[in-house]
Design an enzyme around this catalytic site. Structure first.
Site, PDB file in Angstrom:
ATOM      1  N   ASP A 145      27.316  31.829  35.101  1.00  0.00           N
ATOM      2  CA  ASP A 145      28.364  31.545  36.065  1.00  0.00           C
ATOM      3  C   ASP A 145      28.724  30.068  35.920  1.00  0.00           C
ATOM      4  OD1 ASP A 145      30.223  31.897  38.082  1.00  0.00           O
ATOM      5  OD2 ASP A 145      28.854  32.974  39.389  1.00  0.00           O
TER       6      ASP A 145
ATOM      7  N   GLU B 197      38.187  33.879  53.554  1.00  0.00           N
ATOM      8  CA  GLU B 197      37.128  34.827  53.213  1.00  0.00           C
ATOM      9  C   GLU B 197      37.093  34.934  51.694  1.00  0.00           C
ATOM     10  OE1 GLU B 197      35.974  39.358  54.422  1.00  0.00           O
ATOM     11  OE2 GLU B 197      38.046  38.993  53.835  1.00  0.00           O
TER      12      GLU B 197
END
Length: 696
Positions: free
Chosen positions: A236, A448
């Site tokens: 990542d 979000e």
């Protein structure tokens, strides 16, 4: 062509610096070996993302609500088609920038174990079986049928045990027991590997003390060892730097790079991999480990036909005109129509627009393009908000549409100079003036989502609780009061489950739309007016309160998701209403216990879709039951069909602490219906699943 031998030959001719340059996400050109530069970082959760125009499908969690793997495969195939068209067009212009390659870092097959997790809407929900089924279908659609000539590269992420908290992901150590590890967090990754996924992305966090991008357990013992994964592993973004900066398992960048490469992380999203040169020179890393990683990366590029492989004209000849074309948007609209879930209907839906003189459309998400998009999104040619969609329907009947924003999405007012609740009175007026109200509330991906995304007003993208944010609860209460018995239809546009208990008591109808994509407003309006019969099913559990949940940081599955939760939910996993009714009978279990057959009839007056679901209760297990089979089906009114549903290979098994399947001997119960076999689902649907005993 023997790609591995060819890659080995190419690597043998490279200098150490040239090899390391291939291990960065912005891989450098090696002109003398005819290796062009290539940027590995591209995104495609629900259409080609961040690379300009593309068909923008509903967000992953919304597509999961279809419970239809064949539909997901079609979406992924279209995404790869557009990716190919864009890549070759960009390359002709000499543009090899980020997000413009053919290695898509999708799908996200982490388990959405807690509704507070901001990135949950990138996933396929809370169930390992459904996630595996949909994830594999997406991978197959992205990569195509020929494993030696890939249409594009899919990437299973984030490996593993990763689902928040976002604020702590760079330093967090996820602790879980072997049972949860092997029976919740890993099965979908195993399925992806066995399906031939070309790439796996390591997670930011540690698992049981080891950073996931440098984990002996995950990368060596399980991924390369037990599962025999033969593709490449990517970190990542900037996760390898976390080894020394935040996890403190190494002392410096050189040691971090050495650890990652030794454990099998081949590609670095970020810059720190340049230190691999010094790691080799200082004796901390063997050059053979570098060679191994670069060979894997070159093989992946060869499979794409981008390097030393025969051109696949079927892919290279795809014209640019397919991007966001009408044909692709026909599929997009089909998916968008099938994603929303009807959570409540007291008979008001569908609305008869011919009988309405005025309809009010109210709420901060009613005319929000951002609410359609979700995150990791492309740019569509055309957007249809809920307000747009209602206007289109109303125009055909002469119904007047009144609109009010009602409140800001999460702030106390919509203007700096105004008083608090400055749009509330307008919303009340619109509600009083109208014959019916469509109230559109929720969230968007700016509040979000992933840590570091634009906005993220609260807990680095996570939610502190599952209540409506800002002044939305007040707006909901005031509008339902002002409606005075007139139907209020609540449309929730969120990426996650919210505690909408008040709405469940006071609204005539509730539709959960998740983030519905570019054409979301059209599909929602068509459902509200009855042109489309809703058929979505919840891929997550809707709880009544955050107080019903364990601590967010706790990775134990105890009392989480439908499999382990022992309270009464607001809306259960697998639940979703229709404008018609279905009945099942004639349940049969195959002699080998590997499939079931059942008759399903549309007993209503409208054509509709249903998802037949099979759950199994097994003897002496932690789970109440778990999903082991699904079958989406379309039926005209008063028609029936006999269907056969293949059950999951592990229906009567579990994985032990080594990840090996063992049989659960004894009496199992299969539950076959249109919902879970729990009392809340049965009460909401009025349909009790059929059951059959199986002795193993």
């Amino acid at each position: 062509m023997d790609f591995k031998s060819k890659a080995r030959e190419m690597v043998s001719q490279m200098t150490l610096e040239e090899k390391v340059s291939q291990m960065l996400h912005y891989a450098g050109e090696v002109e003398r070996l005819n290796i062009p530069s290539y940027n590995w970082w591209s995104e495609a959760l629900h259409g080609v993302a961040r690379a300009g125009t593309a068909t923008m499908f509903p967000q992953a969690i919304a597509m999961a609500a279809t419970f239809d793997k064949e539909l997901l495969k079609q979406v992924a195939d279209v995404t790869a088609t557009e990716g190919r068209a864009k890549y070759h067009a960009f390359s002709k212009e000499g543009d090899r920038d980020i997000y413009k390659g053919l290695s898509f870092w999708s799908p996200n097959i982490n388990i959405f174990r807690d509704p507070r997790w901001g990135r949950g809407h990138e996933t396929y929900g809370e169930d390992p079986y459904l996630t595996a089924e949909l994830g594999v279908a997406f991978i197959e659609g992205i990569q195509g049928e020929d494993k030696n000539s890939l249409k594009a590269i899919a990437c299973a992420k984030h490996f593993a045990v990763h689902s928040g908290p976002e604020a702590d992901r760079h330093s967090f150590d996820a602790i879980c027991d072997p049972y949860d590890l092997w029976n919740t967090y890993l099965p979908q990754f195993e399925a992806a590997v066995y399906a031939g996924v070309e790439s796996v992305m390591g997670a930011y966090n540690r698992l049981l003390g080891e950073p996931c991008c440098g984990s002996q357990l995950l990368l060596v013992d399980i991924l390369r060892g037990k599962w025999q994964f033969d593709g490449h592993v990517v970190s990542d973004c900037w996760a390898i730097e976390d080894f020394h900066k935040h996890h403190h398992v190494t002392d410096n960048p050189i040691d971090s790079v050495a650890l990652a490469v030794q454990k099998g992380c081949d590609l670095c999203c970020g810059d720190v991999m340049v230190m691999a040169v010094e790691a080799v020179q200082s004796g901390k890393l063997a050059e053979a480990d570098i060679d191994r990683s670069v060979e894997r990366l070159l093989v992946s590029r060869m499979k794409l036909g981008l390097l030393g492989a025969k051109e696949n004209k079927k892919y290279t000849s795809i014209p640019y005109e397919v991007v966001d074309c009408e044909e692709h948007n026909e599929l997009n609209l089909e998916v968008t129509r099938r994603s929303p879930i009807l959570l409540k209907n007291n008979g008001a839906l569908p609305l008869d627009f011919k009988a309405l003189k005025k309809i009010a459309v109210i709420g901060p998400n009613a005319d929000s393009r951002r609410a359609l998009e979700g995150n990791y999104n492309g740019t569509a040619t055309r957007y249809v908000t809920v307000l747009d969609g209602i206007r289109q329907v109303a125009a055909k009947t002469g119904t007047q549409v009144l609109f009010s924003e009602g409140c800001h999405l999460f702030k106390e007012k919509t203007s700096v100079l105004a008083k608090e609740n400055n749009r509330l009175s307008e919303a009340v007026i619109a509600a009083k003036e109208s014959d019916a109200i469509v109230l559109v509330l929720g969230l968007d991906a700016d509040i979000e989502g992933e840590e570091g995304d634009t906005g993220n007003e609260f807990a680095s993208g996570d939610k502190i609780d599952i209540n409506l944010v800002g002044r939305q609860q007040l707006l909901l209460e005031k509008v339902t009061e002002a409606a005075a018995g007139k139907p209020v239809i609540l449309v929730m546009i969120t990426g996650s489950a919210m505690a909408i208990n008040y709405a469940d008591e006071h609204c005539a109808g509730i539709i959960q739309a998740f983030y519905p994509g570019a054409l979301g407003g059209q599909a929602i309006a068509e459902i509200i007016c009855g042109k489309v019969n809703p058929s979505g099913k919840l891929p997550v559990t809707f709880y009544r309160s955050t107080n019903d949940l364990p601590e967010f940081w706790n990775y134990s599955m105890h009392n989480r998701t439908y499999r382990y939760y022992h309270g009464e939910t607001l809306y259960p996993f697998g639940f979703g209403l229709s404008y018609t009714t279905f009945a099942l009978d004639g349940l049969e279990v195959a002699a080998d216990n590997k499939s079931v057959a059942v008759k399903i009839k549309n007993t209503g007056k409208k054509a509709g879709r249903e998802v037949v679901q099979v759950y199994v209760s097994s003897p002496n297990q932690k789970e109440k039951y778990r999903l082991v089979g699904v079958a989406p089906i379309s039926l005209a009114a008063n028609k029936f069909k006999k269907i056969t549903i293949e059950l999951a290979a592990d229906t009567y098994s579990r994985r032990d602490w080594k990840g090996d399947l063992y049989t659960l001997e004894g009496e199992h119960t299969l539950h076959v219906g249109i919902c879970q076999p729990d009392s809340r689902s049965i009460a909401l649907t009025g349909a009790e699943p059929l059951s059959a005993m199986v002795e193993v």
